[in-house]
Design an enzyme around this catalytic site. Structure first.
Site, PDB file in Angstrom:
ATOM      1  N   GLY A   1      10.848 -20.838  22.560  1.00  0.00           N
ATOM      2  CA  GLY A   1       9.695 -20.528  22.477  1.00  0.00           C
ATOM      3  C   GLY A   1       9.366 -21.619  23.902  1.00  0.00           C
ATOM      4  O   GLY A   1       8.905 -22.059  23.415  1.00  0.00           O
TER       5      GLY A   1
ATOM      6  N   ASP B   1      15.559 -31.973  30.582  1.00  0.00           N
ATOM      7  CA  ASP B   1      15.280 -31.966  31.815  1.00  0.00           C
ATOM      8  C   ASP B   1      14.209 -30.783  31.316  1.00  0.00           C
ATOM      9  O   ASP B   1      13.131 -30.792  31.702  1.00  0.00           O
ATOM     10  CB  ASP B   1      16.031 -31.229  32.587  1.00  0.00           C
ATOM     11  CG  ASP B   1      15.642 -30.642  33.861  1.00  0.00           C
ATOM     12  OD1 ASP B   1      14.630 -31.476  34.642  1.00  0.00           O
ATOM     13  OD2 ASP B   1      16.223 -30.098  34.536  1.00  0.00           O
TER      14      ASP B   1
ATOM     15  N   THR C   1      19.950 -35.736  25.637  1.00  0.00           N
ATOM     16  CA  THR C   1      20.730 -34.519  25.578  1.00  0.00           C
ATOM     17  C   THR C   1      21.851 -34.986  26.057  1.00  0.00           C
ATOM     18  O   THR C   1      22.578 -35.589  26.488  1.00  0.00           O
ATOM     19  CB  THR C   1      20.188 -33.786  26.987  1.00  0.00           C
ATOM     20  OG1 THR C   1      21.153 -32.192  27.250  1.00  0.00           O
ATOM     21  CG2 THR C   1      20.411 -34.924  28.401  1.00  0.00           C
TER      22      THR C   1
ATOM     23  N   ASP D   1      24.006 -33.712  27.384  1.00  0.00           N
ATOM     24  CA  ASP D   1      24.461 -33.297  28.877  1.00  0.00           C
ATOM     25  C   ASP D   1      24.411 -33.803  30.011  1.00  0.00           C
ATOM     26  O   ASP D   1      25.395 -33.804  30.481  1.00  0.00           O
ATOM     27  CB  ASP D   1      23.578 -31.966  29.019  1.00  0.00           C
ATOM     28  CG  ASP D   1      23.306 -30.609  28.162  1.00  0.00           C
ATOM     29  OD1 ASP D   1      24.456 -30.690  27.956  1.00  0.00           O
ATOM     30  OD2 ASP D   1      22.897 -30.026  28.612  1.00  0.00           O
TER      31      ASP D   1
END
Ligand code: F6P
Length: 368
Positions: free
Chosen positions: A87, A124, A147, A149
């Protein structure tokens, strides 16, 4: 930095949102923002489901106080505000399959909420979108990195990473005895998108024999030789950690299209396990850890960083310093220009201390 109980300044209202994939520690950030804002005598409005809440009319938000968003939520996984990683308002997916620019609606939503600044907790990708919205709409914005990650630039740590590594390490701890009991090669596929931070850290911490990272092209022959050598030395099992975005033999990353149209990684573990079985004759099994890495109670480390970030972000609002992201560098909370972070993901550097550690331990990284 202002004192712990900050002096009250002209009434301010902060809009707070979580954006992108959830992770452990988001609620700890929310708690810290609310607590610090209360110290200034300010109000925090928690926006529902990231930018989606700002598109809806009436705008969907909850006013957060120290009762509802206090220490009770500190230890909860997920985000009490909800979030979205689909979205993008600049290319919003419509029911007929087309995309539409709905950024003006989001900007209007911020105006309707009547807030003086927005604190966005994101990664990011979220920062790229939020910064563009802020520039277009003149919205004072501060970012907080989260995150699993751990690929946000300019910060050594993002909220959620520590917990994800803990979960992946624990998975290896649990796989080891069953691997040893059955003489098997266990393949553990972990998340991390295009960065191998989770795989590398958990692989070292959990005693993996092979760690495959998106940053290092692998050779099946090298992996098979490593597993055979282990066997030769008397080991009856092996642990292989595979980051989800490791390319397959053709150089393609294994992805799947979801109902939203978005592509997600997953499935490389099976391919690697089949190849290991073919080349070594070993019995292999695969565990895909998936979203388990995003859930659970945050570790102490994530709770700590989350709260340090939350406090600092509110202090940036108090100081009128916007278009910045809070960051963890050299054991300190600092802040950096958001512009230095957007579109500059931090992947695993090949000469980083953890890569050197793995090599020093004799762990096979697929290239030798
Ligand atoms: O960015 C966080 C992350 O968990 C990645 O590690 C993973 O590739 C992706 O999100 C999964 O996204 P989704 O929640 O849409 O499946």
């Amino acid at each position: 930095m202002p004192a712990a109980t900050a002096k009250s300044s002209p009434a301010r209202t902060i809009g707070l949102l979580t954006s992108g994939g959830d992770c452990a520690g988001l609620n700890a950030v929310i708690r810290a923002v609310v607590a610090r804002a209360a110290g200034y005598g300010w109000t925090v409005r928690g926006i529902h489901q990231g930018t989606l809440g700002l598109m809806r009319r009436p705008v969907e938000f909850t006013t957060l106080d120290r009762h509802g968003a206090g220490t009770r939520i500190l230890r909860l996984g997920g985000t009490i505000l909800g979030t979205t990683n689909t979205g993008n308002p600049f290319a919003f997916p419509m029911a007929d399959g087309s995309t539409r620019d709905r950024s003006a609606e989001v900007i209007e939503g911020v105006r309707l909420m009547d807030v003086d600044a927005v604190i966005g907790i994101g990664g990011d990708g979220s920062f790229a979108i939020l910064r563009r919205l802020a520039q277009q709409g003149g919205i004072p914005l501060v970012g907080i990195p989260k995150t699993i990650d751990n690929d946000v630039g300019a910060t050594e740590r993002s909220v959620g990473y520590d917990t994800a590594v803990m979960v992946a390490t624990e998975a290896l701890d649990r796989l080891t005895p069953t691997a040893a009991s059955h003489d098997r090669v266990m393949v553990l596929e972990v998340m991390g998108r295009d960065a191998g931070h989770i795989a590398l850290a958990a692989g070292i911490a959990g005693g993996a024999d092979v760690i495959l990272l998106p940053e290092i092209p692998y050779h099946m022959e090298a992996i098979a030789a490593h597993i055979k050598a282990l066997r030769h030395r008397g080991r009856n099992f092996a642990l292989v950690v595979v980051a989800e975005a490791v390319p397959d033999r053709t150089g393609e990353r294994v992805r799947r299209q979801q109902a939203s149209g978005a592509f997600t990684y997953g499935g490389i573990g099976e391919i690697i396990a089949h190849a290991i079985a073919d080349l070594t004759g070993a019995e292999t099994r695969v565990t895909v850890l998936g979203h388990v890495q995003r859930g659970s109670q945050p570790t102490w480390n994530d709770r700590l960083i989350a709260q340090a970030f939350g406090v600092h972000a509110v202090d940036l609002v108090a100081a009128g310093r916007f278009d910045r992201m809070v960051a963890w560098q050299n054991r300190r909370v600092v802040d950096v220009p958001l512009g230095d972070v957007v579109d500059r993901p931090q992947t695993v550097e090949l000469d980083s201390p953890l890569v050197l550690t793995a090599r020093g331990l004799g762990i096979c990284l697929g290239d030798s």
